[in-house]
Enzyme design. Sequence first.
Site, PDB file in Angstrom:
ATOM      1  N   GLU A   7       0.811  -1.223   0.000  1.00 35.77           N
ATOM      2  CA  GLU A   7       0.000   0.000   0.000  1.00 35.77           C
ATOM      3  C   GLU A   7       0.841   1.269   0.000  1.00 35.77           C
ATOM      4  O   GLU A   7       0.438   2.282  -0.557  1.00 35.77           O
ATOM      5  CB  GLU A   7      -0.943  -0.001   1.209  1.00 35.77           C
ATOM      6  CG  GLU A   7      -1.974   1.099   1.144  1.00 35.77           C
ATOM      7  CD  GLU A   7      -3.213   0.788   1.958  1.00 35.77           C
ATOM      8  OE1 GLU A   7      -3.761   1.718   2.552  1.00 35.77           O
ATOM      9  OE2 GLU A   7      -3.638  -0.386   1.992  1.00 35.77           O
ATOM     10  N   ASP A 102      -3.094  -3.171   2.774  1.00 36.95           N
ATOM     11  CA  ASP A 102      -3.682  -3.347   4.103  1.00 36.95           C
ATOM     12  C   ASP A 102      -4.927  -4.211   4.020  1.00 36.95           C
ATOM     13  O   ASP A 102      -5.704  -4.124   3.058  1.00 36.95           O
ATOM     14  CB  ASP A 102      -4.037  -1.991   4.714  1.00 36.95           C
ATOM     15  CG  ASP A 102      -2.804  -1.167   5.049  1.00 36.95           C
ATOM     16  OD1 ASP A 102      -1.695  -1.732   5.077  1.00 36.95           O
ATOM     17  OD2 ASP A 102      -2.949   0.046   5.278  1.00 36.95           O
ATOM     18  N   TYR A 305      -1.754  -3.780  13.029  1.00 37.36           N
ATOM     19  CA  TYR A 305      -2.580  -2.884  12.216  1.00 37.36           C
ATOM     20  C   TYR A 305      -3.523  -2.089  13.113  1.00 37.36           C
ATOM     21  O   TYR A 305      -4.278  -2.672  13.913  1.00 37.36           O
ATOM     22  CB  TYR A 305      -3.378  -3.704  11.205  1.00 37.36           C
ATOM     23  CG  TYR A 305      -4.024  -2.873  10.126  1.00 37.36           C
ATOM     24  CD1 TYR A 305      -3.269  -2.031   9.324  1.00 37.36           C
ATOM     25  CD2 TYR A 305      -5.398  -2.931   9.898  1.00 37.36           C
ATOM     26  CE1 TYR A 305      -3.856  -1.276   8.325  1.00 37.36           C
ATOM     27  CE2 TYR A 305      -5.992  -2.183   8.902  1.00 37.36           C
ATOM     28  CZ  TYR A 305      -5.209  -1.353   8.120  1.00 37.36           C
ATOM     29  OH  TYR A 305      -5.796  -0.594   7.137  1.00 37.36           O
TER      30      TYR A 305
END
Length: 744
Positions: A7, A102, A305
């Site tokens: 990403e 992600d 995350y």
Amino acid sequence: MHLIIAEKHDAARRISEILAGKKPAVARVSGVDTFRFDDRVVIGLSGHIVGLDYPESYNNWQRVDYRDLIRAEIVSKPTQERIVSALRKLGREADHVTIATDYDREGELIGVEALRILQEVNPSVKADRVRFSAITKSEILRAFAQPGEVDFNLAASGEARQIIDLVWGAALTRFISITSGRLGKEFLSVGRVQSPTLALIVDREKEIESFQPKPYWEIYADLEKGIRARHAKPRIWNRDEVDHILNSLSDVARVRSISRGERRDRPPTPFDTTSFISAASSIGFTAANAMRIAEDLYTNGYISYPRTDNTVYPPSIDLRSLLEMLSSGPFREDALELMNGSLIPTRGKRSTTDHPPIYPTSVADKNDLKEDQWRIYELVVRRFFATLSGECVWETTSISFDIGDELFRANGSRILDKGWRRYYPYSRAEENVLPPLEEGEELKVLGHEVLSKETQPPARFGHGRLVRLMDELGLGTKSTRHDIISKLYARAYIHGNPIRPTKTAYAVVDTLQRHAPAITKPEMTRTLENDMLKIAEQKITKGEVIEESRQMLESVFDELLAHRKEIEDSLREGLRVDRIVGRCSLCGSDLIIRRGRRGARFVGCSGYPECRFTLPLPRGGMIVVTERRCETHGMNHIRIINRGKRPWDLGCPYCNFNNWQAKKESETRRMPELGDISGIGPKSRERLENAGIKTLEALVSTDPASIAESTGISIKKIIAWQKSARSIISGGEPGGEVPGSSTC
């Protein structure tokens, strides 16, 4: 060639280093760094590399009808040309592509956007998807060993959100801005999530303004042995009753009863995004800054995350191994202590299958990170420790006293076992230890105190509280709530923290609540959010949800257009009030923020042309008229908001102007110096002073040839400087610019 798409650039770099087992070669493609090893190439995107928009024919706000935007064609346009070009070049060579963006709705859409670009130049390329919750060696190797399929339904859910937000935002923003006459950079924005959120803030401010404080009293007695007891009635609403109680008191307090007990504070649950933002807010971080820093820590492998709804650690996380890892760093003692326990973690109410709660994934030292990064990293580590800890155990004591005819109480507490509070110092825990007493024991009353108080209005929202409320009401998602708050600041709808709405916010929300209340309520937004989740679950199609949203918006416009004149009057009056900064000291009329023909902004008197009082204002930035008022001039203080920069508190415009004038005058009165002459820098000035030339008068009166000989400076320069010096001495300007002010 196997192409891997991450990403962001930093994520691509870390993933390539983990897979290669060393630093890979770096090669630039169309100006974009790629990382190469074996037959693999890793490229990092920059979030969304394409964006949704209307065709150019819809760009003219005056010619395009608002309602035409509801069903207009939506086109996809590249927003990162170099990355798109690099993908096309690499796509022609690739036979296998792995999406490693992600793992959430937004990340899936970003990956699909890139995949579509590749498939345009190479329709036969094979694609798979890896999913991970931390950019660590074990997680990345596991993910690439078990690739899955791209989730096009999840991506469609994200794309539906983009289209719905674009249509709602564009159509409503144009209507409100044109109707109110606020165009250009200061247009009024309206959004599907933004407007209900703003309404929460405005409604809370109205509660505060309408709140009627009610007086009450508290009575305390100070006893010997350092005891402070409070009357059994915590709040006394009648002053006569206060006087009656005081007249009933004696000089001796007799212990009526003593009760002891135990209280247990449960440890906190693991961090999801909402609770993380709330905790970060309590130590001084805005929602947007907390998430930005957390994302940096995730990308660099320090935490998991940060966009998650999960508050339950999955069985796949080896908690003991994480403690062993952390025992090698600055949290060694705490980690080793916890390893002696049972390691039964707390559990929150929400358990999802996409990402675990936020937890530390590698060891960091304070020197490895910037100060703000360290504070967020430490917060995550300590929360992790707290979730593996036991309860905090308190011993509580409650003592009742008879003082005359009145009952007083003193409550004490002391910690028997700190439990989780040993590791998580962000939650205050104050002890109040009472001395040992016995029933029937008598103590001297040393004095009384009566505190006069008033009931308080509800508190304004801080970032953490507002994010929690948005979560409860279904406004936005874990990934978007902090961005919504940032947009409200950028549009000058709110300022400060705790958050205050501006008068512009009042004007917009009041108007919408009267004439199109659905826009300001969470129900419609929550319905669409739930429908977008159903797209990912294949219970409904993207097209059906977009059509539903368009029908909703059309019904909203039916209300808006039916009341257009009232809306225009309401907005324009509200915005006029928002521009008032005070009263003119010359004629008593309103002083209003205005803009001149050439774009310059100023404070001008509404009594113009009879009264010509003006004060200058900065040319750039959004102007916010705050509630704070200057005691000297009676003018509201002004704050300037520039996107990407800290707000600038200009203060009272009159005081600001006077300060600038005083500074300018002092600089004008300053004795001219050698440095005022154009061309005389620090080195030239040092040479002249070493030769005895320390003033302009000395420069003018000395023979230029002798100065040149003693300084080594050309005689031509000396003569030119002497000419400038004579001009300055005779009243001309120095060679540099006349001092000015950026505020005027």
